[in-house]
Design a protein around this motif. Structure first.
Motif, PDB file in Angstrom:
ATOM      1  N   THR A 109      -4.906  -4.132  -4.351  1.00 19.41           N
ATOM      2  CA  THR A 109      -6.361  -4.274  -4.468  1.00 19.41           C
ATOM      3  C   THR A 109      -7.100  -3.847  -3.202  1.00 19.41           C
ATOM      4  N   ALA A 110      -6.401  -3.197  -2.284  1.00 19.97           N
ATOM      5  CA  ALA A 110      -7.037  -2.741  -1.041  1.00 19.97           C
ATOM      6  C   ALA A 110      -8.104  -1.695  -1.340  1.00 19.97           C
ATOM      7  N   LYS A 111      -9.080  -1.589  -0.453  1.00 19.31           N
ATOM      8  CA  LYS A 111     -10.192  -0.657  -0.669  1.00 19.31           C
ATOM      9  C   LYS A 111      -9.741   0.799  -0.695  1.00 19.31           C
ATOM     10  N   LYS A 112      -8.710   1.118   0.086  1.00 20.01           N
ATOM     11  CA  LYS A 112      -8.278   2.508   0.198  1.00 20.01           C
ATOM     12  C   LYS A 112      -7.280   2.913  -0.887  1.00 20.01           C
ATOM     13  N   VAL A 113      -6.988   2.020  -1.803  1.00 21.73           N
ATOM     14  CA  VAL A 113      -6.014   2.340  -2.837  1.00 21.73           C
ATOM     15  C   VAL A 113      -6.554   3.447  -3.738  1.00 21.73           C
ATOM     16  N   SER A 114      -5.674   4.267  -4.309  1.00 21.32           N
ATOM     17  CA  SER A 114      -6.098   5.402  -5.137  1.00 21.32           C
ATOM     18  C   SER A 114      -6.711   4.934  -6.456  1.00 21.32           C
ATOM     19  N   LYS A 115      -7.405   5.850  -7.102  1.00 19.04           N
ATOM     20  CA  LYS A 115      -8.044   5.532  -8.383  1.00 19.04           C
ATOM     21  C   LYS A 115      -7.003   5.119  -9.416  1.00 19.04           C
ATOM     22  N   PHE A 116      -5.860   5.787  -9.407  1.00 16.19           N
ATOM     23  CA  PHE A 116      -4.817   5.468 -10.380  1.00 16.19           C
ATOM     24  C   PHE A 116      -4.372   4.023 -10.234  1.00 16.19           C
ATOM     25  N   GLU A 117      -4.207   3.576  -8.993  1.00  8.71           N
ATOM     26  CA  GLU A 117      -3.775   2.200  -8.767  1.00  8.71           C
ATOM     27  C   GLU A 117      -4.849   1.206  -9.199  1.00  8.71           C
ATOM     28  N   LYS A 118      -6.102   1.538  -8.962  1.00  5.68           N
ATOM     29  CA  LYS A 118      -7.194   0.653  -9.373  1.00  5.68           C
ATOM     30  C   LYS A 118      -7.240   0.512 -10.892  1.00  5.68           C
ATOM     31  N   VAL A 119      -7.010   1.632 -11.574  1.00  3.32           N
ATOM     32  CA  VAL A 119      -7.019   1.610 -13.044  1.00  3.32           C
ATOM     33  C   VAL A 119      -5.884   0.736 -13.565  1.00  3.32           C
ATOM     34  N   LYS A 120      -4.716   0.824 -12.936  1.00  2.00           N
ATOM     35  CA  LYS A 120      -3.565   0.019 -13.375  1.00  2.00           C
ATOM     36  C   LYS A 120      -3.779  -1.459 -13.081  1.00  2.00           C
ATOM     37  N   VAL A 121      -4.482  -1.754 -11.979  1.00  2.00           N
ATOM     38  CA  VAL A 121      -4.779  -3.146 -11.650  1.00  2.00           C
ATOM     39  C   VAL A 121      -5.727  -3.739 -12.685  1.00  2.00           C
ATOM     40  N   GLU A 122      -6.713  -2.958 -13.076  1.00  2.00           N
ATOM     41  CA  GLU A 122      -7.697  -3.422 -14.049  1.00  2.00           C
ATOM     42  C   GLU A 122      -7.055  -3.721 -15.394  1.00  2.00           C
ATOM     43  N   LYS A 123      -6.100  -2.859 -15.788  1.00  3.18           N
ATOM     44  CA  LYS A 123      -5.453  -3.020 -17.096  1.00  3.18           C
ATOM     45  C   LYS A 123      -4.118  -2.292 -17.059  1.00  3.18           C
TER      46      LYS A 123
END
Length: 214
Positions: free
Chosen positions: A57-71
């Motif tokens: 959940t770090a700010k610099k994480v890639s978009k792909f990782e953010k999408v996987k975190v969300e769902k």
């Protein structure tokens, strides 16, 4: 896993066996998060440690990782079937779909959207260990793309795998069900998954082989 391997000296307290080096191993244990995790039921964060969750959940994480975190992408293993049915019944439209689902998460089910080259169509990657197929499996794969005419084709990959192109989402559930019925699958052929396993192309045929690896 905690592993202690002796390199020329014996591990402290380890028994000896005719002077041989010994390995002392313990089974892996996953420590539960120190704090209660409040995330969506579809997120995989609840399975992570505090440290791993912080990295995800770090700010610099890639978009792909953010999408996987969300769902989590594993939700597509069932949602692909649900969405295909809704599209056929006219209860939803392509424009109503989540772009994150279409462009990223569906890769967990082996479906790759090529929005610029082939909008609203997917490349479906299979999993064929050692690149082996029976004649009936190959015929089924051909039947999946035949209805698409010139827009449907198949690739044989460098990993001895098969990719079906031109697949429409509203047909995906039936294609996947047919793959399973023919002892094949497209699940986990993309994203955070092991790629297709390759092997000796002449296994079982080479008269000098030491082991048939099929």
């Amino acid at each position: 896993m905690q592993l202690h391997r002796t390199l020329g000296t014996q591990a402290p307290g380890a028994p000896t066996n005719n002077g041989r080096r010994l390995v002392i191993a313990k089974t892996a244990t996953l420590e539960p998060p120190a704090t209660e995790v409040k995330v969506k039921p579809t997120s995989g964060l609840k399975h992570l440690s505090d440290e791993a969750r912080a990295r995800a959940t770090a700010k610099k994480v890639s978009k792909f990782e953010k999408v996987k975190v969300e769902k989590c992408g594993s939700t597509m293993w069932t949602e692909v079937h649900e969405l295909a049915k809704l599209l056929r019944e006219g209860k939803t439209t392509w424009e109503d779909l989540s772009l994150d689902d279409v462009d990223i998460r569906m890769k967990f089910a082996g479906m790759f959207h090529r929005g610029k080259r082939t909008p609203k169509r997917f490349m479906m990657r299979l999993k064929l260990p050692n690149g082996e197929m029976t004649a009936s499996q190959l015929r089924y794969a051909a039947s999946c793309i035949k209805p698409y005419g010139a827009e449907g084709c198949a690739d044989i990959t460098t990993r001895a795998n098969l990719q079906l192109r031109g697949v429409k989402l509203n047909d995906a559930d039936k294609i996947i069900e047919g793959l399973i019925a023919n002892n094949m699958s497209s699940y986990q052929s993309g994203m955070d998954s092991v790629r297709n396993l390759t092997g000796n192309p002449i296994a079982g045929l080479d008269p000098h082989e030491l082991l048939d690896t099929r």
